[in-house]
Design a protein around this motif. Structure first.
Motif, PDB file in Angstrom:
ATOM      1  N   HIS A 129      14.034  -5.585  -0.550  1.00  0.00           N
ATOM      2  CA  HIS A 129      13.125  -6.618  -1.061  1.00  0.00           C
ATOM      3  C   HIS A 129      12.140  -7.055   0.015  1.00  0.00           C
ATOM      4  CE1 HIS A 129      11.674 -10.077  -3.303  1.00  0.00           C
ATOM      5  NE2 HIS A 129      11.961 -10.843  -2.265  1.00  0.00           N
ATOM      6  N   LYS A 130      12.603  -7.290   1.226  1.00  0.00           N
ATOM      7  CA  LYS A 130      11.735  -7.732   2.307  1.00  0.00           C
ATOM      8  C   LYS A 130      10.636  -6.717   2.589  1.00  0.00           C
ATOM      9  CE  LYS A 130      14.455  -8.621   5.799  1.00  0.00           C
ATOM     10  NZ  LYS A 130      14.844  -9.096   7.145  1.00  0.00           N
ATOM     11  N   MET A 131      10.997  -5.440   2.593  1.00  0.00           N
ATOM     12  CA  MET A 131      10.031  -4.396   2.906  1.00  0.00           C
ATOM     13  C   MET A 131       9.009  -4.223   1.790  1.00  0.00           C
ATOM     14  SD  MET A 131      12.568  -1.698   4.813  1.00  0.00           S
ATOM     15  CE  MET A 131      11.305  -0.462   5.054  1.00  0.00           C
ATOM     16  N   GLU A 132       9.460  -4.291   0.557  1.00  0.00           N
ATOM     17  CA  GLU A 132       8.535  -4.171  -0.582  1.00  0.00           C
ATOM     18  C   GLU A 132       7.579  -5.358  -0.615  1.00  0.00           C
ATOM     19  OE1 GLU A 132      11.246  -3.775  -3.821  1.00  0.00           O
ATOM     20  OE2 GLU A 132      11.297  -1.574  -3.709  1.00  0.00           O
ATOM     21  N   GLN A 133       8.101  -6.535  -0.316  1.00  0.00           N
ATOM     22  CA  GLN A 133       7.266  -7.737  -0.304  1.00  0.00           C
ATOM     23  C   GLN A 133       6.222  -7.651   0.806  1.00  0.00           C
ATOM     24  OE1 GLN A 133       9.214 -11.534   0.797  1.00  0.00           O
ATOM     25  NE2 GLN A 133       8.373 -12.377  -1.109  1.00  0.00           N
ATOM     26  N   ALA A 134       6.637  -7.190   1.980  1.00  0.00           N
ATOM     27  CA  ALA A 134       5.712  -7.061   3.110  1.00  0.00           C
ATOM     28  C   ALA A 134       4.635  -6.024   2.817  1.00  0.00           C
ATOM     29  CB  ALA A 134       6.481  -6.676   4.370  1.00  0.00           C
ATOM     30  N   GLN A 135       5.001  -4.940   2.148  1.00  0.00           N
ATOM     31  CA  GLN A 135       4.027  -3.909   1.793  1.00  0.00           C
ATOM     32  C   GLN A 135       2.946  -4.481   0.877  1.00  0.00           C
ATOM     33  OE1 GLN A 135       6.099  -0.355   0.394  1.00  0.00           O
ATOM     34  NE2 GLN A 135       4.551   0.919   1.385  1.00  0.00           N
ATOM     35  N   GLY A 136       3.350  -5.372   0.010  1.00  0.00           N
ATOM     36  CA  GLY A 136       2.378  -6.019  -0.871  1.00  0.00           C
ATOM     37  C   GLY A 136       1.370  -6.847  -0.096  1.00  0.00           C
ATOM     38  N   HIS A 137       1.795  -7.428   1.033  1.00  0.00           N
ATOM     39  CA  HIS A 137       0.914  -8.257   1.849  1.00  0.00           C
ATOM     40  C   HIS A 137      -0.179  -7.444   2.517  1.00  0.00           C
ATOM     41  CE1 HIS A 137       4.365 -11.423   2.315  1.00  0.00           C
ATOM     42  NE2 HIS A 137       3.800 -11.451   1.136  1.00  0.00           N
ATOM     43  N   VAL A 138       0.048  -6.144   2.713  1.00  0.00           N
ATOM     44  CA  VAL A 138      -0.958  -5.303   3.382  1.00  0.00           C
ATOM     45  C   VAL A 138      -1.605  -4.336   2.387  1.00  0.00           C
ATOM     46  CG1 VAL A 138       0.101  -5.484   5.646  1.00  0.00           C
ATOM     47  CG2 VAL A 138       0.791  -3.625   4.132  1.00  0.00           C
ATOM     48  N   GLY A 139      -1.574  -4.701   1.132  1.00  0.00           N
ATOM     49  CA  GLY A 139      -2.247  -3.902   0.123  1.00  0.00           C
ATOM     50  C   GLY A 139      -1.651  -2.527  -0.084  1.00  0.00           C
ATOM     51  N   GLY A 140      -0.336  -2.427   0.049  1.00  0.00           N
ATOM     52  CA  GLY A 140       0.327  -1.145  -0.159  1.00  0.00           C
ATOM     53  C   GLY A 140       0.213  -0.198   1.011  1.00  0.00           C
ATOM     54  N   GLY A 141      -0.106  -0.729   2.198  1.00  0.00           N
ATOM     55  CA  GLY A 141      -0.201   0.107   3.398  1.00  0.00           C
ATOM     56  C   GLY A 141       1.132   0.752   3.721  1.00  0.00           C
ATOM     57  N   PRO A 142       1.134   1.752   4.626  1.00  0.00           N
ATOM     58  CA  PRO A 142       2.357   2.491   4.926  1.00  0.00           C
ATOM     59  C   PRO A 142       3.415   1.659   5.646  1.00  0.00           C
ATOM     60  CG  PRO A 142       0.634   3.101   6.459  1.00  0.00           C
ATOM     61  CD  PRO A 142      -0.011   2.246   5.412  1.00  0.00           C
ATOM     62  N   LEU A 143       4.655   2.073   5.487  1.00  0.00           N
ATOM     63  CA  LEU A 143       5.769   1.528   6.261  1.00  0.00           C
ATOM     64  C   LEU A 143       5.951   2.396   7.496  1.00  0.00           C
ATOM     65  CD1 LEU A 143       8.338   1.051   3.355  1.00  0.00           C
ATOM     66  CD2 LEU A 143       7.203  -0.803   4.582  1.00  0.00           C
ATOM     67  N   ILE A 144       6.119   1.755   8.644  1.00  0.00           N
ATOM     68  CA  ILE A 144       6.374   2.487   9.889  1.00  0.00           C
ATOM     69  C   ILE A 144       7.620   1.904  10.525  1.00  0.00           C
ATOM     70  CG2 ILE A 144       5.500   3.176  12.145  1.00  0.00           C
ATOM     71  CD1 ILE A 144       2.685   2.640  11.155  1.00  0.00           C
ATOM     72  N   VAL A 145       8.630   2.722  10.744  1.00  0.00           N
ATOM     73  CA  VAL A 145       9.842   2.240  11.388  1.00  0.00           C
ATOM     74  C   VAL A 145       9.821   2.594  12.875  1.00  0.00           C
ATOM     75  CG1 VAL A 145      11.120   4.320  10.692  1.00  0.00           C
ATOM     76  CG2 VAL A 145      12.375   2.262  11.389  1.00  0.00           C
ATOM     77  N   LEU A 146      10.148   1.603  13.706  1.00  0.00           N
ATOM     78  CA  LEU A 146      10.211   1.775  15.154  1.00  0.00           C
ATOM     79  C   LEU A 146      11.528   1.191  15.633  1.00  0.00           C
ATOM     80  CD1 LEU A 146       8.947   2.496  17.906  1.00  0.00           C
ATOM     81  CD2 LEU A 146       7.849   0.236  17.885  1.00  0.00           C
ATOM     82  N   THR A 147      12.489   2.047  15.919  1.00  0.00           N
ATOM     83  CA  THR A 147      13.816   1.593  16.346  1.00  0.00           C
ATOM     84  C   THR A 147      14.121   2.065  17.758  1.00  0.00           C
ATOM     85  OG1 THR A 147      14.895   3.548  15.407  1.00  0.00           O
ATOM     86  CG2 THR A 147      14.674   1.626  13.975  1.00  0.00           C
TER      87      THR A 147
END
Length: 231
Positions: free
Chosen positions: A69-87
C-alpha cells in the motif's frame, strides 16, 4: 548496455557530480530511516522506508500488505513514476529485492558496493566497518539511482560454468585459483559485496548477475577489486 534504466546518464566510469536538489521523478525504496536521509541529501525524491527486512519479507519472500500500500500510494504522488529499490549490500538487502520483485516486477534496482557504503567510524548505533546505504556519500547514491537496473527475470547471460571459470564455484583444485584469496564462498561473498548485492550462494549469485543485467566486464572488475581488498 549494462542493464540499467538510464534515469540520469551513464556512470560506468565513476559517480557523476550530484546536482543538489535535483528532482527524481521516481519512488526510491530503502530499508531504514537513516537510508532515507542519505538519499534526500543526493536527490529530491519520494522515499518509502521499509523499516527493515523483517517487516517486508516472510519465508515465501512476500511483501506485507502495508508495504504494498505504501509503495502504490507513493507511486501515485509522482504520477506513476518508476519504483527504484536501494538496499544494503548484504543478505537482508538482497532478500528485500526478491520480495519486491515478486510484487512489483517492473521495479528497478540501484546498487552500491560494500566499500562505497561502509562506515569508517564506530558510533553508539554501529561498529566501524558497518555496511549500509546510510553511510554512502551523496554522489555515490546519485550515481546508483541514475543507473538503476531493469529487472529481467528471463535473462540467461551467464551459467554455472562462468562461475567456475571466475573461481566463484567448483573447487580450487579444478580451477587453479590462488588459495590466498580464501575459499570459494568467501571469494563469492567479496565479489557480491563489490557488485552491491552481498553474500549469496552460487545459485543466488548467478540469479543476481543474470536478472539484474550485470555484464562480464563489471563482474571481472568486481573480482579484481575484491582480490585487492577494494570491495
Amino acid at each position: 548496455r549494462n542493464g540499467n534504466g538510464n534515469l540520469g546518464g551513464e556512470c560506468r566510469e565513476g559517480p557523476r557530480q550530484v546536482r543538489q536538489g535535483a528532482r527524481l521523478k521516481a519512488v526510491v525504496v530503502v530499508e531504514g530511516w537513516n537510508d532515507k536521509l542519505a538519499v534526500l541529501k543526493a536527490v529530491d525524491a519520494e522515499v518509502v522506508v521499509l523499516k527493515g527486512s523483517n517487516s517486508v519479507i516472510n519465508r515465501e519472500f512476500k511483501c506485507s500488505s502495508e508495504v504494498i500500500h505504501k509503495m502504490e500510494q507513493a507511486q501515485g504522488h509522482v504520477g506513476g513514476g518508476p519504483l527504484i529499490v536501494l538496499t544494503d549490500a548484504d543478505t537482508a538487502g538482497r532478500q528485500c529485492r526478491i520480495a519486491l520483485n515478486n510484487h512489483f516486477p517492473s521495479i528497478r534496482h540501484a546498487f552500491i558496493s560494500a566499500l562505497q557504503s561502509m562506515s569508517n567510524k564506530q558510533t553508539r548505533h554501529h561498529q566501524a566497518g558497518n555496511i549500509g546505504v546510510e553511510h554512502a556519500p551523496p554522489e555515490v547514491i546519485f550515481a546508483a539511482l541514475s543507473n538503476a537496473r531493469v529487472y529481467s527475470p528471463n535473462r540467461k547471460q551467464f551459467s554455472s560454468e562462468n562461475l567456475e571459470m571466475w573461481g566463484l564455484a567448483g573447487s580450487f583444485g579444478q580451477l587453479g585459483v590462488n588459495a590466498n584469496q580464501g575459499n570459494i564462498s568467501e571469494r563469492r561473498k567479496k565479489v557480491g559485496e563489490a557488485l552491491g548485492f552481498g553474500n549469496a550462494s552460487g545459485k543466488a549469485f548467478l540469479k543476481c548477475i543474470n536478472e539484474y543485467g550485470f555484464e562480464e566486464d563489471e563482474i571481472e572488475l568486481a573480482i579484481s577489486r575484491s582480490e585487492n581488498g577494494r570491495i
